[in-house]
Each structure stands twice: as C-alpha cells, then as structure tokens.
Design a protein around this motif. Structure first.
Motif, PDB file in Angstrom:
ATOM      1  N   ASN A 180       0.843  -1.192   0.000  1.00 18.37           N
ATOM      2  CA  ASN A 180       0.000   0.000   0.000  1.00 18.37           C
ATOM      3  C   ASN A 180       0.880   1.244   0.000  1.00 18.37           C
ATOM      4  OD1 ASN A 180      -2.166   1.758   0.225  1.00 18.37           O
ATOM      5  ND2 ASN A 180      -2.159   1.683   2.458  1.00 18.37           N
ATOM      6  N   ASN A 181       0.665   2.108  -0.999  1.00 20.07           N
ATOM      7  CA  ASN A 181       1.425   3.352  -1.108  1.00 20.07           C
ATOM      8  C   ASN A 181       0.497   4.502  -0.730  1.00 20.07           C
ATOM      9  OD1 ASN A 181       2.963   5.580  -1.808  1.00 20.07           O
ATOM     10  ND2 ASN A 181       3.802   4.616  -3.649  1.00 20.07           N
ATOM     11  N   ASN A 182       0.609   4.948   0.521  1.00 24.23           N
ATOM     12  CA  ASN A 182      -0.276   6.009   1.002  1.00 24.23           C
ATOM     13  C   ASN A 182      -0.002   7.341   0.310  1.00 24.23           C
ATOM     14  OD1 ASN A 182      -1.645   4.387   2.893  1.00 24.23           O
ATOM     15  ND2 ASN A 182       0.055   4.601   4.358  1.00 24.23           N
ATOM     16  N   LYS A 183       1.247   7.558  -0.109  1.00 21.81           N
ATOM     17  CA  LYS A 183       1.602   8.829  -0.736  1.00 21.81           C
ATOM     18  C   LYS A 183       0.852   9.031  -2.042  1.00 21.81           C
ATOM     19  CE  LYS A 183       5.586  11.487  -2.359  1.00 21.81           C
ATOM     20  NZ  LYS A 183       7.064  11.515  -2.535  1.00 21.81           N
ATOM     21  N   ASP A 184       0.765   7.969  -2.865  1.00 21.00           N
ATOM     22  CA  ASP A 184       0.086   8.071  -4.152  1.00 21.00           C
ATOM     23  C   ASP A 184      -1.339   7.545  -4.109  1.00 21.00           C
ATOM     24  OD1 ASP A 184       2.414   9.105  -5.238  1.00 21.00           O
ATOM     25  OD2 ASP A 184       3.181   7.120  -5.764  1.00 21.00           O
ATOM     26  N   SER A 185      -1.765   7.063  -2.937  1.00 23.87           N
ATOM     27  CA  SER A 185      -3.106   6.478  -2.786  1.00 23.87           C
ATOM     28  C   SER A 185      -3.315   5.341  -3.780  1.00 23.87           C
ATOM     29  CB  SER A 185      -4.191   7.554  -2.960  1.00 23.87           C
ATOM     30  OG  SER A 185      -4.072   8.542  -1.966  1.00 23.87           O
ATOM     31  N   LYS A 186      -2.308   4.467  -3.860  1.00 22.61           N
ATOM     32  CA  LYS A 186      -2.394   3.328  -4.769  1.00 22.61           C
ATOM     33  C   LYS A 186      -1.920   2.063  -4.067  1.00 22.61           C
ATOM     34  CE  LYS A 186      -1.715   6.028  -9.012  1.00 22.61           C
ATOM     35  NZ  LYS A 186      -0.879   6.221 -10.223  1.00 22.61           N
TER      36      LYS A 186
END
Length: 229
Positions: A180-186
């Motif tokens: 989960n990449n919270n920075k890019d919301s992906k």
C-alpha cells in the motif's frame, strides 16, 4: 604422464623458485584470463572495466600466491580481501560472481604451479558453460511473466476482479507481493504469471485496462534480481 598433471612445477619452494617457471605461470595466467574475459563477453552486456578486471585478476591472484610462498590458506585469505572490496563497492550479478571465482581459481592454480591443470579445467569449464548457454535447459520461458499491477486505493477490492481476468488469460497466476502506497493512494500487487498460448502481452494489458483505465500494469519477461540468495 597423468601423475604429472597434479605435480607443481615449483617442486622445491623452500629453496628457490625457478624464474622461468614463474614467468611461464604469469604468461599462462594472462592468456587464460584473456580467454575467460572473451568467454564472458559471449551473449553478455558488459563494461570495459569489468572485462579488464577479469582478464587481469588471474595474474594478480597468481602473484599473491607467489608472494606468500605458496601457502594456500594465507593466499586465499588475501584474495578474499580483494573479493570483499569488489563486492562491497558494487553488487554483482550471478554471472559476474561466477566468473570472478573462475578467475580466482585460475590464479590459485597457476600460482601454485599447476599449469597443465589450470589449462585443462579452464577449457573444460568454458566448454560446459558454452553448452549451458546454448542448451534449452537454461532458456527463458516465453510464457512466464512477472507483472506489477497498480490499482487505485479507493476502497474497492480489486483482488477478485483481477483473479477472474488473470484466470481467463493465464494458465497460472500467483500473487507474491502486495504493498500500500499512502503517498500516491495506490496499491501495488506483484504477480508471477504463465500466459495461455493464444494470449499476448498487449492482449492481457488491454483486458485489464478495459475494466478500469486507472489500473497500471507492467510486464517483465526476465526475473528480477533479489537482494538475497
């Protein structure tokens, strides 16, 4: 004749070293190093620096063996120091590591005076490597892929949707990593895939993006290098 194969030309190290035999050892080390570097260039993307290093390493190891008076334990320890310097400065690929050890073995053999043995095992191992390189045993599969699929993190469970699409296009699909990449919301998912015979890479990509154009997918035909063995 066979017994001479495993007999060192430096038969009396405790007294003196034959200068002619020592020079012959260095020449053979250099020639075998050049042969090894030439073999490494076969079907390989290489750098000028590594080829020079590979061609010179057997001579260097041979000199190290000579300087420690043929003490194999001491010379291997010194050679290991050079190896640590090499691999600490840059991570080597599997083929690079193999050829560095190969060059080290040549240098040890010639430095100890086993000239005929060094020539023999170099030629035999290079022949074996050439057979491996050109055999179907090591050929990369044309249907295996490593896929990286990036989906929006919008509270939609894409896993069952992707499983249906992949089941339709692939013989086998294994999810091996999810992040989960919270920075890019992906959300990034890595799969090991084996495509069906009639499915192309672009066909798989079109099938996935047809469901949601926001899905990003990349396919890799070669295995990714791991940080650990």
């Amino acid at each position: 004749m066979l017994s001479q194969l495993f007999k060192s030309v430096f038969s009396n190290r405790s007294i003196s070293i034959n200068p002619d035999m020592f020079i012959l050892s260095l020449i053979i080390s250099l020639l075998l190093g050049l042969l090894l570097a030439k073999a490494y260039k076969y079907k390989t993307i290489y750098t000028k620096e590594f080829i020079i290093t590979l061609a010179t390493l057997p001579v260097l190891i041979s000199i190290i063996i000579f300087l420690v008076n043929g003490s194999l334990g001491t010379s291997v320890a010194v050679a290991g120091t050079f190896g640590l310097i090499r691999f600490r400065s840059a991570a080597g690929g599997a083929k690079e590591i193999l050829y560095v050890f190969f060059a080290t073995a040549i240098g040890i053999a010639t430095g100890m005076g086993f000239l005929v043995l060094a020539i023999l095992f170099t030629l035999v191992l290079l022949l074996v490597l050439w057979l491996y390189e050109n055999s179907a045993f090591v050929q990369v599969s044309t249907s295996r892929r490593q896929a990286t699929i990036t989906v929006p993190n919008n509270h939609t469970d894409y896993t069952p949707i992707l499983e249906k699409i992949l089941d339709r296009n692939c013989r086998e699909a294994n999810l091996r990593f999810i992040q989960n990449n919270n920075k890019d919301s992906k959300i990034q998912m890595d799969y090991d895939l084996e495509l069906r015979p009639h499915i192309s890479d672009t066909g798989l990509i079109h099938d996935i993006t047809a469901y949601d154009p926001d899905i990003e997918i990349s396919l890799d035909t070669s295995a990714k290098k791991k940080k650990i063995l």
